[in-house]
Design a protein around this motif. Structure first.
Motif, mmCIF file in Angstrom:
data_model
loop_
_atom_site.group_PDB
_atom_site.id
_atom_site.type_symbol
_atom_site.label_atom_id
_atom_site.label_comp_id
_atom_site.label_asym_id
_atom_site.label_seq_id
_atom_site.Cartn_x
_atom_site.Cartn_y
_atom_site.Cartn_z
ATOM 1 N N ASP A 182 0.823 -1.205 0.000
ATOM 2 C CA ASP A 182 0.000 0.000 0.000
ATOM 3 C C ASP A 182 0.853 1.249 0.000
ATOM 4 O OD1 ASP A 182 -2.278 -1.456 -0.038
ATOM 5 O OD2 ASP A 182 -2.631 -1.393 2.126
ATOM 6 N N LYS A 183 1.938 1.253 0.763
ATOM 7 C CA LYS A 183 2.794 2.439 0.843
ATOM 8 C C LYS A 183 3.457 2.734 -0.487
ATOM 9 C CE LYS A 183 3.902 2.199 5.774
ATOM 10 N NZ LYS A 183 4.964 2.006 6.774
ATOM 11 N N SER A 184 3.783 1.690 -1.221
ATOM 12 C CA SER A 184 4.498 1.902 -2.476
ATOM 13 C C SER A 184 3.563 2.196 -3.636
ATOM 14 C CB SER A 184 5.346 0.672 -2.799
ATOM 15 O OG SER A 184 4.505 -0.466 -2.931
ATOM 16 N N LEU A 185 2.285 1.737 -3.548
ATOM 17 C CA LEU A 185 1.390 1.856 -4.684
ATOM 18 C C LEU A 185 0.246 2.840 -4.469
ATOM 19 C CD1 LEU A 185 1.135 -1.908 -5.653
ATOM 20 C CD2 LEU A 185 2.598 -0.165 -6.665
ATOM 21 N N GLY B 284 -12.212 -12.377 -3.890
ATOM 22 C CA GLY B 284 -12.904 -11.170 -3.470
ATOM 23 C C GLY B 284 -12.115 -9.889 -3.625
ATOM 24 N N ASN B 285 -10.818 -9.957 -3.859
ATOM 25 C CA ASN B 285 -10.016 -8.753 -4.059
ATOM 26 C C ASN B 285 -10.316 -8.147 -5.426
ATOM 27 O OD1 ASN B 285 -8.810 -8.933 -1.582
ATOM 28 N ND2 ASN B 285 -7.042 -10.095 -2.340
ATOM 29 N N VAL B 286 -10.351 -6.829 -5.478
ATOM 30 C CA VAL B 286 -10.695 -6.116 -6.703
ATOM 31 C C VAL B 286 -9.532 -5.228 -7.123
ATOM 32 C CG1 VAL B 286 -12.302 -4.480 -7.776
ATOM 33 C CG2 VAL B 286 -13.144 -6.134 -6.100
ATOM 34 N N SER C 293 -7.897 -2.921 -10.812
ATOM 35 C CA SER C 293 -8.243 -2.394 -12.132
ATOM 36 C C SER C 293 -7.684 -3.303 -13.224
ATOM 37 C CB SER C 293 -7.704 -0.978 -12.299
ATOM 38 O OG SER C 293 -6.285 -0.997 -12.363
ATOM 39 N N LYS C 294 -8.306 -3.253 -14.387
ATOM 40 C CA LYS C 294 -7.857 -4.071 -15.506
ATOM 41 C C LYS C 294 -6.443 -3.687 -15.918
ATOM 42 C CE LYS C 294 -9.250 -5.545 -20.156
ATOM 43 N NZ LYS C 294 -10.285 -5.418 -21.214
ATOM 44 N N LYS C 295 -6.167 -2.378 -15.994
ATOM 45 C CA LYS C 295 -4.823 -1.928 -16.366
ATOM 46 C C LYS C 295 -3.808 -2.331 -15.305
ATOM 47 C CE LYS C 295 -6.242 2.085 -19.125
ATOM 48 N NZ LYS C 295 -6.163 3.573 -19.245
ATOM 49 N N GLY C 296 -4.225 -2.319 -14.052
ATOM 50 C CA GLY C 296 -3.297 -2.718 -12.997
ATOM 51 C C GLY C 296 -2.860 -4.147 -13.115
ATOM 52 N N ARG D 263 -5.514 -0.672 -5.977
ATOM 53 C CA ARG D 263 -4.429 -0.790 -5.005
ATOM 54 C C ARG D 263 -3.096 -1.083 -5.671
ATOM 55 N NH1 ARG D 263 -6.871 -2.906 0.594
ATOM 56 N NH2 ARG D 263 -4.900 -1.987 1.239
ATOM 57 N N ILE D 264 -3.119 -1.413 -6.953
ATOM 58 C CA ILE D 264 -1.866 -1.669 -7.657
ATOM 59 C C ILE D 264 -1.306 -0.393 -8.253
ATOM 60 C CG2 ILE D 264 -0.790 -2.902 -9.578
ATOM 61 C CD1 ILE D 264 -2.774 -5.137 -9.188
#
Length: 405
Positions: free
Chosen positions: A315-318, A366-368, A370-373, A348-349
């Motif tokens: 999380d800190k990096s992304l 259950g994690n979501v 983005s498609k680009k991520g 989150r990515i």
């Protein structure tokens, strides 16, 4: 200037105005006192001239004239100093008005004015934190001396340092110079300081000195802290103390706690800011909180609070959320979340918003994301998708598009 930002420029003009008012009042008091003394001397000289034929002492009259001339010269010098100081604050007001006029002028490129405002906010925050040398260095290098109130915090630093060293004298001297303003604001700071000074004398077992001090400074006390004063007077009965004395009564113990010095410092800071027309918090802190409140959501939390170390590092990096950034959440934790009528989901990515151009994809666990991520992560190979948080691998066909209303 009728904008949200303009509201916080109030202290920029109020502070020099209060300084001008204080200088003017002090000069008026000095002039009134000195003129009164000169008039008294003139009357005495006039009487001596009338009694010349009766053998009046002309030598004493000559000395009195010399003394009066010296007083008038001293009065002239003090008036010139007061005028010089008042002009300095008047010019400061003019400079700040010109700065604000340029900053909020329509249809003009005023980036330089906004940059100077940001520098001034940083300098003010540094001065409030006691970093005076760094603040004045930055003010000089940014050419914003007229936009900061260095004198206010410089004089306050001596008082604060004295209180931290358990010394009330600098604070009492400051109160004496600002007694009329303290009285108009109904502040009990001076009485609190006298009570603390009295308590310190008792702490040293100097009972006679404490009683004399109370008669000189506390006999005519008025205000909201009379109960504390009564307890302080009652504590005299248990001094001087020695090792043979029993336990000190509970009701008087709070008078001798070390945290009372911290309360005095906080009270002095509050009164100082109020008398000089400054806000309780720095402008930088207020504006940061305003921006963070607009960005804060119910899911915002300090990075790593409720997650594993690996997830926290990810999380800190992304994540690009400024509210959750280390060091910023402490400012936002007591602020209410912003009111939103539409959902806004961040990947989150990549830290980017997920929308119709970058739709959210739900994995079987259950994690979501983005498609680009998922594509940019380079893990979508061989028909497999790797969850960067859990390390699980899934078939591409098992993922589903998510639609948010």
């Amino acid at each position: 200037m009728a904008t949200w930002s303009g509201v916080h420029e109030h202290s920029l003009l109020r502070s020099p105005y209060e300084s001008i008012h204080m200088v003017t009042r002090n000069t008026q008091k000095i002039v009134a006192k000195e003129i009164s003394d000169v008039v008294t001397d003139m009357r005495r000289l006039s009487k001596a001239v009338k009694e010349k034929g009766k053998g009046a002492n002309l030598i004493n009259a000559t000395k009195s004239i010399t003394s009066t001339i010296g007083k008038l010269k001293g009065l002239k010098r003090k008036m010139e100093e007061g005028e010089k100081t008042a002009k300095k604050y008047i010019n400061r007001c003019k400079s700040r008005l010109a700065h604000l006029d340029k900053k909020y002028a329509p249809n003009e490129k005023n980036q330089n004015a906004f940059t100077r405002s940001i520098d001034a906010m940083i300098v003010e925050h540094l001065m409030r934190e006691g970093c005076l040398q760094s603040a004045i260095f930055m003010a000089k290098s940014s050419n914003i001396i007229d936009l900061v109130d260095y004198e206010v915090f410089h004089s306050a630093q001596k008082v604060i340092q004295g209180l931290r060293n358990h010394n009330c004298k600098p604070a009492l001297t400051w109160c004496g110079a600002n007694r009329s303003r303290l009285r108009r604001s109904q502040s009990s700071l001076e009485l609190d300081l006298h009570i603390q000074q009295f308590v310190e004398l008792l702490r040293k077992n100097e009972v006679n000195e404490a009683i004399s001090y109370a008669r000189s400074h506390l006999s005519k006390a008025q205000g909201t802290c009379l109960e504390t004063l009564f307890h302080a007077m009652g504590a005299i009965a248990f001094f001087p103390r020695s090792e043979k004395c029993g336990e000190f009564p509970q009701r008087y113990r709070y008078l001798f706690e070390e945290k009372n010095w911290e309360k005095l410092e906080a009270s002095f800071r509050e009164v100082l800011l109020k008398l000089n027309g400054l806000s309780k918090e720095s402008t930088l802190s207020l504006r940061l909180q305003g921006g963070l409140e607009a960005l804060k959501t119910p899911s915002c939390d300090e990075a790593g609070n409720n997650e594993s170390k690996e997830e926290s590092k990810l999380d800190k990096s992304l994540s690009e959320c400024p509210v959750c950034a280390p060091g910023m959440y402490s400012l936002a934790k007591d602020l209410p979340p912003s009111h939103r009528t539409q959902s806004c989901i961040v990947c989150r990515i990549t830290g980017k918003v997920m929308d119709e151009h970058n739709p959210p994809i739900a994995l079987p666990n259950g994690n979501v994301y983005s498609k680009k991520g998922l594509l940019e992560s380079g893990e979508n190979k061989g028909g497999k998708i790797l969850d960067p948080r859990t390390g699980e691998k899934f078939n591409s066909g098992d993922s589903k598009n998510v639609f948010i209303l």
